[in-house]
Motif scaffolding. Sequence first.
Motif, PDB file in Angstrom:
ATOM      1  N   GLN A  48      36.610  -1.143  -4.331  1.00 18.51           N
ATOM      2  CA  GLN A  48      35.417  -1.964  -4.551  1.00 18.51           C
ATOM      3  C   GLN A  48      35.717  -3.095  -5.535  1.00 18.51           C
ATOM      4  O   GLN A  48      35.315  -4.238  -5.312  1.00 18.51           O
ATOM      5  CB  GLN A  48      34.255  -1.101  -5.071  1.00 18.51           C
ATOM      6  N   HIS A  49      36.440  -2.770  -6.578  1.00 17.36           N
ATOM      7  CA  HIS A  49      36.801  -3.792  -7.555  1.00 17.36           C
ATOM      8  C   HIS A  49      37.710  -4.856  -6.914  1.00 17.36           C
ATOM      9  O   HIS A  49      37.514  -6.053  -7.123  1.00 17.36           O
ATOM     10  CB  HIS A  49      37.499  -3.149  -8.759  1.00 17.36           C
ATOM     11  N   ALA A  50      38.674  -4.411  -6.123  1.00 17.53           N
ATOM     12  CA  ALA A  50      39.602  -5.350  -5.481  1.00 17.53           C
ATOM     13  C   ALA A  50      38.869  -6.250  -4.489  1.00 17.53           C
ATOM     14  O   ALA A  50      39.155  -7.445  -4.399  1.00 17.53           O
ATOM     15  CB  ALA A  50      40.721  -4.585  -4.777  1.00 17.53           C
ATOM     16  N   ALA A  87      44.084   3.024   0.829  1.00 17.61           N
ATOM     17  CA  ALA A  87      45.379   2.423   0.510  1.00 17.61           C
ATOM     18  C   ALA A  87      45.663   1.223   1.408  1.00 17.61           C
ATOM     19  O   ALA A  87      46.159   0.190   0.948  1.00 17.61           O
ATOM     20  CB  ALA A  87      46.493   3.462   0.637  1.00 17.61           C
ATOM     21  N   GLN A  88      45.327   1.344   2.673  1.00 23.00           N
ATOM     22  CA  GLN A  88      45.542   0.244   3.610  1.00 23.00           C
ATOM     23  C   GLN A  88      44.661  -0.956   3.239  1.00 23.00           C
ATOM     24  O   GLN A  88      45.118  -2.102   3.276  1.00 23.00           O
ATOM     25  CB  GLN A  88      45.250   0.702   5.033  1.00 23.00           C
ATOM     26  N   ALA A  89      43.420  -0.696   2.865  1.00 19.72           N
ATOM     27  CA  ALA A  89      42.509  -1.778   2.461  1.00 19.72           C
ATOM     28  C   ALA A  89      43.047  -2.490   1.221  1.00 19.72           C
ATOM     29  O   ALA A  89      43.032  -3.721   1.145  1.00 19.72           O
ATOM     30  CB  ALA A  89      41.114  -1.223   2.191  1.00 19.72           C
ATOM     31  N   LEU A  90      43.535  -1.709   0.269  1.00 19.18           N
ATOM     32  CA  LEU A  90      44.072  -2.312  -0.957  1.00 19.18           C
ATOM     33  C   LEU A  90      45.319  -3.145  -0.662  1.00 19.18           C
ATOM     34  O   LEU A  90      45.490  -4.241  -1.197  1.00 19.18           O
ATOM     35  CB  LEU A  90      44.382  -1.225  -1.988  1.00 19.18           C
ATOM     36  N   LYS A  91      46.164  -2.641   0.202  1.00 17.79           N
ATOM     37  CA  LYS A  91      47.385  -3.384   0.550  1.00 17.79           C
ATOM     38  C   LYS A  91      47.057  -4.692   1.256  1.00 17.79           C
ATOM     39  O   LYS A  91      47.735  -5.689   1.063  1.00 17.79           O
ATOM     40  CB  LYS A  91      48.307  -2.523   1.403  1.00 17.79           C
TER      41      LYS A  91
END
Length: 100
Positions: A48-50, A87-91
């Motif tokens: 959410q922060h990212a 993890a995929q969303a963050l990447k």
Amino acid sequence: MALLRNISTISTIALTAAVILTASIDQSTADETPTRTELCGKLQVQTQHAITEHAEAKRAAKAKALQKQATRYCAGNKQAQGIRAYAQALKLLGVQPITD
């Protein structure tokens, strides 16, 4: 005879200290490894922060979709799949997922 009692007492104290130290090390190691549910929560906050930080990124919409999917997985008792989706969303946003 007194010397023998002192050595025995010292040995007992040292052995007790070693047992306590080993138990505390084992407990701290166990405390460091989050459960999958805890990891879902941490990754949800990080994602959410990212997304907020990278709202203008080209891949933000895809990251939001993955975040929703991950939230459903984590809530549906499929934490491993949720963790992978987070993890995929963050990447996609160029952010390294937390691992602890």
